[in-house]
Structures are given as C-alpha cells and as structure tokens.
Design a protein around this motif. Structure first.
Motif: not given
Length: 378
Positions: A334-362
C-alpha cells in the motif's frame, strides 16, 4: 507576484500599515489620530488574512477568491439543472464540439438521493475521452471526490483546479481517463457530517455511498459501483474515504485519504454540535477505521488504499502512520506518501493528487470488464 499569496501583496499591505502608523504618531489632532488608527487597522487585518490564506493555500488568484465570495462556479463549469432528460441534450451537444473532445466537460448539477432523501448540488467532470469516438462503447471508471469541512464541491475546481490537473496527466499518459464525481457532503458552510448516518437524522453515508453512485451510474456511461470505483478525499473527506470504503468494499475498489483522520470526531455540526452515534459506542467503533482494521479478521474484501500526509503536521503524521501500519498487514505494498514539510492545506494536496491519480487510475482500468479500446486488447 500580486496575487493573494504574492510578495507584492504582503509588501503593499505592510507599507500601508507602516504609513498609517507613522501618520498616527506624527499627527497632533485627535480627530486625525482616530482616522489614522482606523486606516491602520484595515491593512493590518488584511495582512493577517493573507497570512492565513498563504498558510492554508486557499486562493491562488484573485479570481479564485472572487468566485468563492460570490458563490460562483469556475467559468469552465456548465450548470445543468439535474441528471434528467436535459442532461442527454447537453451531452449530445457537447459530443459535437471540439472543445469537449479536447478538454472534457465539467458540469454543476443537482444530485438527488432516492434512499437518503438528501438533495444537494454537486459537480461532475467528464474527461475528453468520454466524447471521443474510440471510447464510444467504453464505460469509464469513476473517482468520487470528497471535500473537507468547512468546504463544498467547488473547492476541487476553484482551489485545486482538479479537472485541469487531471486532464494534463491523461494527455501526458501518466493517468488513465476516469469520470470525477464531487458530491456536497456538508450541505452548507457551517455544516460538517463526516459522511455518517446520524442516528435519528440525516443519512449522509447512504447519500454518498449509495445514492450518488447509483444516480451517476444510471445516467452516465460509467462502470457501476464496485471495483472500478474509487473514493478519495482530503481532511474530513479523507476520513470519509477511508471509513466508507471499509464499510462498503462492494462499492469501491480503491480508497485514497489525503491528510485524513481515522477515528470519527465526537460531534458533527448540523449546524449545532450533534453526536452522530447518539452515544452508541459499538456504532462509533464500527465507523473508526483504526478499530476496524485492528480486528483479527476483516469480513469480506478490503479495497486497496493510497494514503498521504504532510510531515509538517505531527497529529496527521501519527494518525496516518498508525493507519498505514494496519493496512500493510493486509496490503504490504500500500502506497504511503509523506509530503516533506507539507501542512494540512491545499499546497500539500496539490502536490499529492497527481501522484494519487497516476497510481489509482491504471488499477481502476484493470478492474473494468475488458472491452476493445485504445491500448486495450481483449
């Protein structure tokens, strides 16, 4: 540079505050001192608001802020009254347009719940492939996206630019096409339901896990709820995704939690604080992903999980690590992405969502029945 998070914005506000403060100190007339104090208050207050906006990453442009203040959907989103007969006409017209075949089609509409009796606004994004001839016989997978609280479906488009992000990933062959469905899981700016069926109250779990998927599957060319459906969300939406996927593994094949929590909060806001479980501990435990996964044996199939958190928020990191440790007992990869220095905010989620799409959609595509299509042999 002069956007809501730009350096010039902070500089202008600081200069305005210092100028008013200088005027306040230098002037001798009481009336002018009062005026200077009032003038100094405005840039000081706006500076604080701008700092909060920068920390949480809410608004990237003045257009984002204006659309939110005026409760407008982004200009690229068409408004359709509901998923009734009018939808067929709108989609037939879109098929003929090069713009839809190139950029896809986003719509804001009413999603009515037959079982829950909840009716709220929602958003749907149909990728370009939905309108392209090679995919005409292909039912697409679906990703149901859950917003945070306070929040609304427009946060995905207005603050994350989710359709543009997703479209670029598909065009670059980093993600596979899927339909994005974004229901309103709060029902208002001062409400938070945690996607739970409140004892004696609103049935939000039923709305999110049954009503919305069944309605979408009945009106659009998508796969039925099941292995080719994903539920994903950030913050409270991350809890919703984890909890509903565990409670309804027959409805979702994948779940993604971004900065989510894994035990329900004590109260919902409806808008007054309400214990959704009415003091029932067994019901609360059954809606706690940490407790559910800690059971010696899970009944039935478990969806595949993708988990993200930021290292800059200790409570998020600790909860996510505890959840992932339990998931990995069943899904070691199971993938576990830790965004270095990431806060509980849209900045961290903007970085994470593309990686989620790349893993999940196939993986969602691998779960669809084999039908001829681009890059597919049956």
């Amino acid at each position: 540079m002069f956007g809501p998070q730009g350096f010039l914005t902070f500089t202008v506000l600081l200069i305005g505050f210092m100028g008013a403060l200088y005027w306040l100190v230098k002037t001798r007339l009481l009336a002018l001192k009062m005026v200077a104090g009032a003038v100094a208050f405005a840039p000081a207050m706006l500076f604080g608001v701008a700092l909060v906006n920068k920390f949480y990453g809410y608004y990237q442009s003045w257009d984002d802020a204006w659309r939110d203040l005026t409760n407008q959907a982004p200009a690229s989103v068409a408004r359709v009254p509901d998923l009734g007969d009018r939808l067929d006409q709108v989609l037939n017209e879109a098929v003929k347009k090069r713009q839809a075949r190139k950029n896809g089609f986003a719509l804001e509409t009413v999603l009515a719940g037959a079982k829950s009796n909840i009716t709220r606004q929602g958003m749907i994004y149909l990728p370009p492939q939905y309108f392209q001839r090679p995919y005409a016989a292909q039912r697409l997978p679906v990703i149901e996206l859950i917003h945070g609280a306070p929040g609304n479906p427009g946060d995905y488009e207005g603050r994350l630019k989710i359709s543009g992000m997703f479209r670029k990933l598909i065009a670059a062959h980093k993600a596979k096409p899927a339909v994005l469905v974004i229901p309103d899981v709060g029902g208002g700016p001062d409400r938070a339901t945690q996607c739970l069926n409140t004892v004696g109250g609103e049935q939000d779990e039923t709305y999110v896990a049954y009503d919305v998927p069944d309605l979408v599957a009945s009106r659009l060319r998508v796969e039925p709820p099941g292995p080719a459906w994903e539920i994903a969300g950030f913050s409270e939406g991350g809890y919703c995704a984890a909890n509903l996927a565990l409670r309804h593994p027959d409805r979702y094949g994948i779940a993604a939690s971004l900065s989510g929590y894994y035990e329900p909060l004590r109260h919902n806001r409806l808008p007054q604080p309400v214990d959704p479980f009415a003091g029932n501990k067994a019901l609360r435990d059954a809606n706690s992903p940490l407790k559910v996964l800690a059971q010696p044996r899970l009944n039935g199939r478990m969806p595949r999980f993708w988990v993200m958190t930021g290292s800059g928020v200790q409570v998020d990191l600790v909860q996510a690590q505890a959840f992932v440790d339990l998931v990995k007992r069943i899904e070691p990869d199971a993938p576990f992405l830790i965004v270095k220095g990431g806060q509980h905010n849209y900045g961290a989620w903007r970085e994470a969502f593309p990686k989620m799409f790349e893993w999940a959609t196939p993986r969602l595509w691998n779960a669809t029945p084999c039908r001829p299509g681009p890059g597919r042999t049956c």
